[in-house]
Each structure stands twice: as C-alpha cells, then as structure tokens.
Design an enzyme around this catalytic site. Structure first.
Site, PDB file in Angstrom:
ATOM      1  N   SER A 118       0.851  -1.183   0.000  1.00  0.00           N
ATOM      2  CA  SER A 118       0.000   0.000   0.000  1.00  0.00           C
ATOM      3  C   SER A 118       0.890   1.237   0.000  1.00  0.00           C
ATOM      4  CB  SER A 118      -0.909   0.004   1.229  1.00  0.00           C
ATOM      5  OG  SER A 118      -1.724   1.158   1.243  1.00  0.00           O
ATOM      6  N   HIS A 122       2.062  12.211  -0.521  1.00  0.00           N
ATOM      7  CA  HIS A 122       1.632  13.603  -0.431  1.00  0.00           C
ATOM      8  C   HIS A 122       2.856  14.468  -0.718  1.00  0.00           C
ATOM      9  CE1 HIS A 122      -2.262  12.456   1.191  1.00  0.00           C
ATOM     10  NE2 HIS A 122      -1.649  11.676   2.073  1.00  0.00           N
ATOM     11  N   HIS A 132      -2.045   7.319  -4.986  1.00  0.00           N
ATOM     12  CA  HIS A 132      -2.288   6.133  -4.161  1.00  0.00           C
ATOM     13  C   HIS A 132      -2.136   4.900  -5.035  1.00  0.00           C
ATOM     14  CE1 HIS A 132      -5.436   2.987  -3.428  1.00  0.00           C
ATOM     15  NE2 HIS A 132      -4.772   2.905  -2.295  1.00  0.00           N
TER      16      HIS A 132
END
Length: 296
Positions: A118, A122, A132
């Site tokens: 995962s 930012h 993402h």
C-alpha cells in the site's frame, strides 16, 4: 486448498516486497535528483523503515510487515510504502463483512491469509499530484482473490498529466484483454467517489477487488502488471511538475484537497476498515493520512 496454495502465497508475498523495494529506490532517486526549483535546497529525504506486527486476540504472532515512511523531503512531504503479510482468524465484524461480500464458508472457518503493498504520497509542491497505489492477495480455505489499483489525486489538475497516467495503465492492462481497462477505470470512478461531497476524490485510475477468474496465474500476472504500471505512470508527472513555482493560494488548495482525501480514507476506504478491524498496526493502517490538511 491450504496445502496447494502455499507456493502461490509465497510468490505473491515476495512480489509485493520486490515492488516495494523498486518504488522506494525510485522515490529516493527523485529526492537525490531534485537540484532546482522549490525545496531543492533541502537535504534529500530518506525512508525510515520499521517493522509492523499483528497479534491475534490471544496475543499470538499473526504476521506483520514493513512500514517505510519519508517525511519532509525535497519532493515528498510525506510518503508511505507499506508491505505486510498477515494471517490468523477474522474477528466477528470482519467475518461478517467477508460473508456479506460473498466469501463462502466464513461462518464455519474464519481463517485467512493476506499480503499486499500500500502506497500513498503527499507532495511538497502543490503542482505535483498526490497518488495512491495498492495491490493485494487474500486467501481463505474456501476462496482466494486479488485486488488493488492506483489513482491520481491532484489539487491542481493538468489534462496532460491525467491522460498520461491513464494511458500508461491502459497499456499495461491491454495484454490481459481489451475490455479490462474500461472495466477497471469505471470501477475506480465509482469506488473513489466521495458521496457526502458529491465528487470524485481525484481524476481516477484503475481499481479491482475480489478478482478470481479461476486462473490464479492469470490473475497474479494481472496484479503484477498493475504494480508495474505505477512508476512509469507517475514518475514523469513528478519530474515535470516538481520545479514549478507555486503561490500561497496553490498551497491552500492543496491543503483543502488533502482534507477531502482524509475524509475518504477514514469514512469509506475498505483497506483502512479491514486493517483496523483485524488488529494490524494502527500507524501502518493510517499511514495514508496527510501530514497537514485544511477544511474551509
């Protein structure tokens, strides 16, 4: 199914770890190469790596992984790349959720194994889009499936960036069937929609869940290509935008958009809910949250 899938589980877990290594190396190389433009006078960022653990309700070891987080770099304000392999028995809430999704046999045997990667980034410069990505494999004695995808989350949208991101993903998916990219793009548009705001989280990407075609090798190959698409889809956008000057208004727009991102991840994201419900390291689960956000 338990014995026959040990090799497959090992292969999947090793792939997610290799993808993590490739991405963290590429991101640190971006930090090193950022020699002009905003934030270039800073020291290049580096990932801080820590082990994560999951414990069963009785305290027994139930797997874990690596949490890799970079903060305050030249290019990345905060980026996390996590890998984990966890196992054990699902608790009542997660068991009920899986049964509701059509996973057979959960009432009789809630055993599970899950592995994945995962990533959430930012960025320092508001012209560089947040992003993402995740891919994962989930197994029970009754079923297995893959899931994941990637999506782009700019606060300042550039049509050419969106086009490149989608075209790269399409090129990696087309070998698996011409109908696949439109299907996974539409799924991402639906999944990454924020109902209480009446808008999408970003400009989309691809997403799939519960992928089980009956051919494990084919589904694993597809999952790998979703992972392989990430760096060529994203790195050129970072390289293009990281040198651009920005205003206070641009930074304000970035912080407001991060508020939207945080709302989605805390209220709707399946991965966040699953990680917290199954007792995984909370810091790793909530790694996706931005370092600073704003609400108007």
């Amino acid at each position: 199914m338990t014995d026959s899938f040990e090799t497959e589980k090992t292969r999947a877990s090793a792939w997610f770890r290799q993808l993590r290594d490739d991405i963290t190396a590429a991101f640190e190389a971006l930090e090193d190469s950022h020699s002009e433009g905003p934030f270039s006078d800073r020291a290049p960022g580096r990932f801080e790596v820590s082990k994560t653990t999951r414990h069963a309700d009785d305290g027994a070891d139930a797997g874990g992984g690596l949490m890799s987080v970079m903060r305050g770099g030249r290019v990345f304000e905060k980026v996390g790349v996590n890998v984990s392999t966890v196992y054990g028995a699902l608790g009542p809430a997660a068991q009920k959720a899986m049964a509701a999704r059509g996973v057979p046999g959960m009432e009789d045997d809630p055993s599970f194994w899950a592995s994945g990667i995962s990533l959430v980034a930012h960025m320092q410069n508001p012209h560089v889009p947040a992003v993402h990505m995740n891919t994962r494999m989930f197994w029970t004695p009754h079923a297995w499936w893959f899931g994941g995808g990637s999506d782009l989350n700019p606060c300042i949208e550039y049509a050419e960036d969106t086009a490149h991101f989608h075209a790269t993903q399409k090129a990696h998916l087309d070998p698996h069937g011409d109908a696949l990219y439109p299907e996974l793009k539409a799924w991402a548009d639906e999944y990454f929609f924020v109902p209480h705001r009446g808008r999408a989280r970003g400009v989309g990407g691809i997403f799939m869940d519960d992928r089980n075609s009956g051919d494990w090798e084919a589904d694993f190959a597809l999952t790998q290509d979703i992972g392989r698409a990430f760096l060529p889809a994203y790195l050129p956008l970072v390289e293009r935008r990281r040198v651009q000057a920005f205003t206070d208004a641009d930074k304000d727009a970035q912080l407001v958009h991060r508020g939207l991102y945080a709302e989605y991840n805390l209220v709707y994201d399946r991965g966040t809910k699953f990680g917290l419900a199954t007792g995984h390291d909370a810091n790793a689960v909530l790694m996706s949250l931005p370092p600073v956000a704003k609400w108007t």
